[in-house]
Each structure stands twice: as structure tokens, then as C-alpha cells.
Design an enzyme around this catalytic site. Sequence first.
Site, PDB file in Angstrom:
ATOM      1  N   CYS B  96       0.789  -1.245   0.053  1.00  0.00           N
ATOM      2  CA  CYS B  96       0.076  -0.125   0.030  1.00  0.00           C
ATOM      3  C   CYS B  96       1.068   1.303   0.039  1.00  0.00           C
ATOM      4  O   CYS B  96       1.465   1.606  -0.909  1.00  0.00           O
ATOM      5  CB  CYS B  96      -0.962  -0.224   1.207  1.00  0.00           C
ATOM      6  N   HIS B 224      -3.686  -5.537   1.258  1.00  0.00           N
ATOM      7  CA  HIS B 224      -2.887  -5.755   2.604  1.00  0.00           C
ATOM      8  C   HIS B 224      -2.624  -7.078   2.883  1.00  0.00           C
ATOM      9  O   HIS B 224      -3.670  -7.803   3.575  1.00  0.00           O
ATOM     10  CB  HIS B 224      -3.291  -5.085   3.641  1.00  0.00           C
ATOM     11  N   GLU B 226      -0.944  -8.411   5.243  1.00  0.00           N
ATOM     12  CA  GLU B 226      -0.832  -8.516   6.649  1.00  0.00           C
ATOM     13  C   GLU B 226      -2.206  -8.546   7.184  1.00  0.00           C
ATOM     14  O   GLU B 226      -2.110  -8.715   8.724  1.00  0.00           O
ATOM     15  CB  GLU B 226       0.278  -7.641   7.121  1.00  0.00           C
TER      16      GLU B 226
END
Lengths: 998, 273
Positions: B96, B224, B226
Site C-alpha cells: 500500500c 494488504h 498482513e
Amino acid sequence: MPHRLEIALKSDLFDAEGEGVCQKAKDYLGIRLKNVRVIHVLTIDANLSAEQLGTVQKEIFTNPVTQISSFDPLPLEFDWTIWVGYRPGVRDNPGSTAVEAIEDILGITFAEDEAVFTSKRYCIGGVDPGIDQVDKIAGELLANDIIQQWKILSKKDWNPETGFGLIIPKVILDHNPAVTSVPIDSDASLQDISAKRNLALNPNDIPTIRSYFLKKEVQAARAKVGLSDPTDVELEYISQARSDHCNHNTFQGLFHYRDLTNNQTELVDNLFKTFIEAPTLELKKKKSWVVSVLWDNAGVGSFDDNNYYVITGETHNSPSNMEAYGGALTGIVGIYRDPMGTGLGSKLVMGSYGFCVGPRNYTGNLKPRLHPRRLFDGVIEGVRDGGNKSGIPTPFGQVFFHHGYMGKCLVFVTAVGIMPATVRGKPSDKKSISHGDLVIMCGGRVGKDGIHGVTASSETFSASTPAGHVQIGDPYTQKKMHDFLLEARDQGFIQFITDNGGGGLSSSVGESARFSNGCEIQLEKVPLKYEGLDQWEIWVSESQERMTVAVKPEHLERFLKLSATHAVVSTVIGRYTDSGKLHLTYNGKTCTYIDIDFMTSAFPQWVFEAEWLTPEIRGFFEPVLKTPSDYAKIFTDLLSRPNISSKEWITRQYDHEVQGTSVIKPLVGADRDMNSDAGVIRPVLESEKGLAFAQALLPTYSAIDAYHMAACTIDEAVRRILSVGANVDHIGGVDNFCWPNIQYDPTDNPNGKFKAAQLVRASKAVRDICMAYKIPLLSGKDSMYVDGHLKGQYGETHKISALETLQFSTIGVIDDISKCVTMDGKVPGDLVYILGTTCDELGGSEYYEQFGYVGRNVPKVHPDRFMDLYNALGRAVEKELPASIHGIYRGGLGVHLAMVAMGGNLGMDIDLSLVPKDEISRDDYVLFSESAGRFIVTLDPAKRESFEKIFQEFPFGHIGTLTEKLYFIIKGIEGNPIIRVPTKDLKSAWKRPFGKLI
Amino acid sequence: MNDVNVLVLTGYGLNCDNETVHSVSIAGGKSHRVHINSVLDQTVSIDQFQIMILGGGFSWGDDHGAGVIEAVRLKKTLGESIIEFVKNGNLVLGICNGFQALVNMGLLPGFDRDHNRRSVALIFNDCGNFRNDWVTLKTNPASPCVFTKGLDQIELPVRHGEGKFYSADSVTERLFQNSQVAVQYAMPDGSLANGRFPYNPNGSIHDIAGICDPTGRIFGLMPHPEAFNHPTNHPDWTRKREIAKRRGERMDNASPLGIHIFQNAVDAIKQNS
């Protein structure tokens, strides 16, 4: 010499921002434009060489792939061009980061008087909109004159070389700071000064203030430090500390409550102590998970053996009402400082919002400062930027439209943090200050912004409210500070921490100094944004993003070093003492010398007359309304009512997954578009425990009786977190009261006594229900004066008061997140159950509102009965029986059955004769009554026996099935079919009002 | 076996550092959360790490183009040493805001070993707003990307206002020729989104969601990974659980696909050493 850099997207690229302006011009103002391109302008007011300018232009401010830029005006085509920039002194966040970037790449440091200012130039190609329309676009779409200025030029008046010229919105205060002393020869003269200086001192406080300064021993002590009459710094301090916003005088008031129907009277001495504090203290004894309540910036509960959670909520109504974006942004960023300043400091793990605004499509004759639609846009964007840029997820929020919020909108913001139970072996919820600890201010600098914010929010909004208290929060600066303070905490450097909110240093230092019993502050040490602030302004300024920290002298060096690594400004501004005095100096000269205990001493209590009349006596009645025949239409119309319909466009603008903790998102279901009953996060990534969070507000019930409004609101907030699997034994509450002015005045507030009675009744309900449900109030705030005076079409003015509003938040710990449940129907063939009894309770309902009725039979909470049912539901969840659980809220059973079906994109067959009912025998009433205490559960048929066994002693009904055939079908009480409509038609009706917004 | 040391940058408005550290740990790496300033002033040397992650957030408030100031800062002080870092067989991941920083530094796309040229950009979403939603990504099996190896289709959340991938046609052509387009926005069935909103959430040309450099060792993407570190992160998990239950099964608790991206990186370093 200043330089102006214009930056724009290359002409072949789509300009989303410009397109947005076109769209809004059409939708909001009915002005059709051909196209809009946006130019970003940087005015660099610094002494840079041509080479340096070239470097920053090329390396920082122009993307070679997508942008063009020039130090001369860019030759974009337009018919009209509008320049919009900030007014002097308004926080310009991009301007500050531009300075950081320029300093870094050039290896220079800007001088004190050098800066970068950002602004925008809009190039408008239109089907010849005249100047009036362009002016409308500027003033009603692009700029708010409180914080911004604008200029307009047509193509023929445009000078391509000079453009709009160089506009430098620099604050220059040609003023030498000075302390003035204020004569206190009589109450009248002090009252006079109060009015002139906008101090908003309560007339009842004035004798107390005077008698303090007239005391012999006080005068003798003051003479030793060179003071006699009170100084303006002192009076400003007292005014801030005594304001309703800081001191909650209304809630601590003495209420003469009288029920006019039977003339019974009751004296309530202090609503807060009686209805909030007392029950919470009692519950704290029973609930071992309550760690810390009622004294710190936020309440603290136990998450697990090693972690505490922290929660609080407040409102930011007045500033948002004037400058929606800045006010809401400042609100959310501000509430995030409260958990940071609780105990030794907590890490923020989530936030939420509640917006109460006027109808978005308002077309009436009242003229609010900002049209509700524009205000709403600004509020949404403010909380979006504040939350997203802080890196804090927003997994829950709610919106309520009502005409009553035209006078003043409500912007509720709530924050949750988490902290280790111990910091270096010491409990993290406790903090203290010793004599000799240093007073350190961390974060931003101080300017004139926010001055008198606290006193302004303690007044009704009018044209003379000073605009100076509107400001723009800076989540970037605060995020840096947040990260820094957590490290400082873990290093053991923080003795005490609190935030600078309302009242600025006067409040944070004034209140924290009570812990050591004194302090000495050198005001000249406070870092300023610009010179020329008076001493009192430094002391009460509400410039944002600041915390006050007590640090031991031996830790100072390491504390400051860590602060520098995090690029955070930290400054020692004095030290805490045990002298008993708040002692302020400026360049060595004393300007404030007040006893620390003065503010907690005997100020007169505010007194209110409260007169209650029952809805019956007030002439409320149930409407004479016969059953409808077109149920398909009433369903789709109810689903597309603004307060029911989908608001996905807001939810999706809010990052609800940052931190990687998301368990139950705000949008759930097969299409991920239904509102979840509650949000669940996993705040400790290594743990399988969760925090469930929800909120409710039901202000329309206040039209009938605020007691039941409050009771139902709490009940709904409780059912919401139970629906996702929260544990009944661990529910913490946060109460946020927003009330119109309750001080009776025969001309200005003729029904003040009634509103006061409503406040007493709502507070009583909070006590009754919280005691019955065993919900300690971990935190809470009140905001009075939700009134506004709006101009009408003939130049007359109307006072618009909000409905009496309580937002109630619930939080609970979930032991095993893998057992969480969502509201969407899951599998065709699953059984549909209703839990709880449906009564004739349509007073204040959406259904009645659809026809313009209020009614009288407001829903009531029966806590003992309900609680047993909720416990049973908990057992069902523990056994992992329900496939879905959904509470029945506004709109009633019909609307919420539709939600469950829409959530699964499934059909549903329902038989209303199987619904447990009490004195209610009409299909429409069963479908749309808003009785509290009810749930819809869907269930795997294989689980039927064990499920029904759990509920055998309670009212429940197996009322239907989820089906594959995609039709939503209901059979009436008499067995007659009343509705058969494709579920997808219901969903499109539900998305109709706002579905196109992104 | 030595630890795989992973540098996760923090500070200046970055905000995904904690969950990135957590994801790396699940993937078996040893993560170090380090403030950007500690790297810039060389208190911490990047040489001690094998993987460097520029995570999500709003660096410097993202006021002058997302990731721009972060890129200026890192490039000025660390530019050459990051290029050296990759040459030594190490890996760089930008997520990002970190992806935005990598393209602004010129580390991506890195044609002809030129790691300084900005030739692609991430600009404002066509939808005109910040958007949080889950997307389906299709990976490119021909890509040299180390991070997406063995993955075919994954779902991840996007959360950005400036994620529209843009480059001139000639650049885009080269990206495809070199198989540097590692992930593209797709429909739930795995076919490309073809610009359809919200499957392609931002209007990225050719549905490009992430690219790598020609070596595959530098990778940037807008979604994302994560944030998919636990099965309950997935938006459909309660539905999947219920369906599994009807079959008498527990929900699949295998490590979620977001972690695979970190796992691939850690494994690649382990295999190299």
C-alpha cells in the site's frame, strides 16, 4: 520572496477530484458543468534559489509520470477559475509536511517567518454558468468562509502571467503580550467584564470568585508575588474550569422534579452522583473486571491477565456545526487522545462514530449555516481522515437523520485503547505526580486556535458565536506522538499523562497539579505557532495534538532523545510542586497565583426546575389507523426510509481493518453489504480473545418519554453485542447525553422545565437498566445546549431544539472469537426463530413516522425478564447452536426479518401466527412494533431440540424457514398470505436512497 | 539455521507495522520494528536484514502524493544502499503506502537495472474516495515474483484512496512482457476484473494490483496481506464455518493466504542461505 508552484494532472488523465466537483454541482446545486480540473497550489514563502526551487519542484512536488507543474500559472483551459485557500491561522497540514520535505531534501531549516501554504485552483468549463452560479459553487461547495477565502476570475479577466497573484495567509499579530488585571469592586463589574471578554462566567459563580480574591489571606499571599486584583489569565482559567463542558454543572445540578399529574415532588441532588456514579461504584464491587472508573480520562476494564482495555466517548457538536470537516476531524482525533492519556497511556485499537444530522435532502425554508447534506459530507470526511490517518480502525458507526438536528448536529466519537496491565511491574491504570516532577508538553505548538471553544460549546449557537474556536486536527502529528508516548511508557519515563483537550493547558495542568498539590509554569517556554499571543491565550488555547506529561528529572534526557527520534516536539514548561498553588509566570513575573483547591471548593450548585407531564396528559394518543393491504409497498417504503436504508458508502470510506484485528466487520453477509449488529476486533494479535463493541440511539422515543428512550437505547446496545456472541457477564457501558438547554426561561426556553424533567427521567432509566443488567458505566459525557436559531424565509428566526438524545455504547470481552456469530441467514432450510415477546408498542416507531404519527405506546424494557432470556441466548452461543443472530431494532420484526434474508440472499417463509404476542393481533403491528428484548435466530434443523430446550421457559417461536426460492413470503396471523416479494427487490429498495454514493 | 531477519519500518504516520511484524512471525521470520529515523541516522544498519518491508499507512500525511515524501527521505539517505541490499540477494516488499513509496523511489519497476527512474504511478482512485473492501487477486504464474510463488488466486483487503495504477502504454507493455505484473484484480471466479468496479476498486489500468522488478525480489502491491493474518479476518468466515459445520467439519484453520506472501519471502531467503 514567495513562489507559487501550480501542479496538475496531465491533461489526458482522469481527474477524479474535478469530476467529484462536477457531480456535486449537479446533484446539490443543480448546476451543470462541462468539466472541472483541479490545480494544487503551493505558495512557498521562503528564501530559496532558482536551483533549490527546481529541485523541490522536480523531486518532491511533481510526479513525472502523471503531473505537470510550473512556477507560473498553468495554462489550463477554463471559463471560470476559482482559487480557494485557508484564512490566516487555520491549520494547514499539507503546508507543514511540505516544509518538512523541502527542509529534508535541501538540507536547510526554514526561518521562523518562512512557511509553505497550500491552496487549490479550480478550472471550470461550463455551459456558461454565470458569476452567481460560480459564486455559489465556491461558497456552497468548495469553501467554508469560516476557515477559507476564495477568489473568482473569468476567462477574460484572467492574466496568464500573474494569475491570482501571491496570497500569503500568514498570521501577523502586531501585539506585545500583556497581562491585565481586572477590578472586582462589584459583582456587576465582574459580570460586565465576563460579557465583554466572552468569559461566559455563570452569574451565580461571580460572588464566589470575588469573595476568594477579597479574602485577607489570599490577598496577603498574592501581594508577596506581586499580584492584587485577579488577572485576565486567572479569570480565563476559572471560566474554563467552571464551564459546563469541563465541569458538568448541569449534571451536577440540583433538580426540583415535580410530576404535575399527581403533584408528587422529588429532589435530585446531582444527577451524576445519583444516577451514574453510585450505581457504577456499586457494580464495581461485584465485577472484578472493572479496573478503573470515574476519575481518569477514560474507563479501564480487564481484557485478559496481561492487558486492560480503555474506553471513552464524547461529542464535538458545536465546532462540527460551523465547520463540519474540521470540527469532526478535531473531534475524532481529540477523543483518541483520551485513551492515550488514561493510566500510563494506552494504544488506540478502534474508534466509532455516531452522526445525528438534519434530513440530507432538506428543502424547507430554514437556512442553517451549512445545508444538512453539505454538513453531513464534511462530518463524514472529517472522521474518515481523522481515523484513517491515525491508523485506527473504525468497525462501527451509526447515523440518524432528524429535523431537530438542523439547529445543531451531533457528532459522537468513541475510542477504545489497550494497555499492558503492568508497566515495569507497576499497575498501568494508576499514576501519580511527586513534587519536583517536570511538566512536559508534547506534540503541536500553540496558536490562537480553539480559544474559547469550551465556553462556546456551553452556549446555544447563534450568529455571534466566535468562529475562532473552529480548528483542523492533525492526525499525522498525533500519530507520531502516539507511537512515541507508547515507547516512553514502556521505558518507564511516564509518571502521569493527560491530554490537552477543552481548556488546553489550563485544564490539563490545572487538573493534574491536584495530584502533587501545586505547580509552577513558565508560560514563555510554551512553543508558539506565531508571536504575539497574550499570556491568557497561551494558557487556555486549545491547539490540538498535545499531551501533558509528568517526567522525573532523571529521565528527562532520555525522554527528550526518544522524542527527537520520533520527530515529536516536547518541551519542559515547568514543574509540579506541593505548594498548594497554581503558580504561572511569564518571563519571571507572576501572572497567576491561585490555590489548587479553589476550583474544587464550594461553588454554588446550579438549580433546575423540572416538571413532568405524562404523554397521556400532554395529549398523545394512538393513531386511528386500519391495516394496510399493500404490504409489498409498505415493506419497500420502510426499507428505503433514510434511517433504515443502507449507508454502505460511509462504512467503506472508513478503514475498518487496519491493525489486522478485524473479526466481525461493519458489513457482513453473502454480499458483504449488511450492517452487522456489532463490531468485533482481536486487539491482541497473539490472543484468541476479542472485544465486541456496539452503540445505539433512539431519540424519536423521547418525543413520548425520555425514560423509555434511554431504557430502550441501552437495551438495544446490549442486544447488539450479545448478537455477535458477547458474554452477558461482562458488559461495560458508555453514556453520552446530548440535550437541549434545560434552564427554564419564559421567553427563550418556555419548555425548559419539561426538558429538565426528561433529563432526570433519562438519567433514572440509565441507573435502573444498568443496575438490572449489571452494566458499570466505564465512561460518559454530556453535551447540553443542542439548540440553534435558524433564519426562516421571511427573515424571522426559529429556535430548533434537538430531540433529547442518549447514545449508549456497549463493550464486552469475547473469550473465544471462533464462536462469534453474524446476522446473515446462512443456509436454505434453516429454521427461523423469534426470541422475546412482541407487544403493541409502536409509539415513536418508523412505521408510525411513515404516516406522520408519533403515537403513545412507546416500547418498554422489562429488565428482569429480558436478562433471563439474554442469559439463555448466551448458553446457546456457547454451545455454538445459532447459525445467525440478529436483534430486532428500529423498523420492527418485518424490517429485520428482511435484513436476515437479504444478508444471506435467501428467501424466507414466515408465519406471523407463531410469533409470541402480548395483546396485539394485527399483522402490521406485529411486523412493525419496536418492542425491546427480541432477537431473530436462524438454526440448523439438526440443532432444533437442543436449542428449544434452552428456551423452553421463555417466549420464543419457530416462525419460519430460510428458503432457496429467493422469495420473502409472510403469512398473516389469520393464515392469509400478506406478502410475497423477491428478496432482491427488498434489497434494492433498501439501497435506493444512498446506493449510488461512493 | 540462521534467523531470517526482517526489517519492518515504523514512524512518520506508518500504521500497519504491528500486524506486519505479527505476520512475519507467523511466517517464521524474525521481525524487527524499527523507526525510519533509526535507519536514516544509521543507528540501525539495513545490512543486518534479509527482508525489508515498507508497510501501509499515511507517511508524512500523504499530503503531496501518497508515499512521495517517504520516497524522497529514503532515497536521499539510503538510495544506493537499498539497491545494494537487493543486489545481495535480499528482498524488499512494499504494501500500500510502501508500494507507493517504492514506485516513487524508482525501485519499481526497475527496468534495465535502473532503480532510480519513476515510470509508473499510483494516483487517486477513479471512484473518488478512500475505499476499504476485499478484492480477489489473480497471480501471474509466469512472474519471477518471489512473493507470489505457488499462489493462484487470493483474497485480500484494499484500504486506500490513491491506488490507481497508471503508466504510459509503452511502460505497461514492458511490464507485461517481463511478467512483472505479479497480481491483478479479478472477479470472484478468477477471471480478470476488466476495470469493473468494485472488483477493480480504483480504476487501475489493466487491473494491475501489484508489480515486481525484473528479478522478482522487489515487490509492491496495494492490497494488504498482513491484514489477512487470521482466519477470522476473512469477511465470509462465519458463513464458511457454518457450511463446514453442516458437513461435520471444523473451519479450515490453515494459515490464511495473506501469510503465504510473507512465507514465500522467508522461505526464499532460507533456501538461498
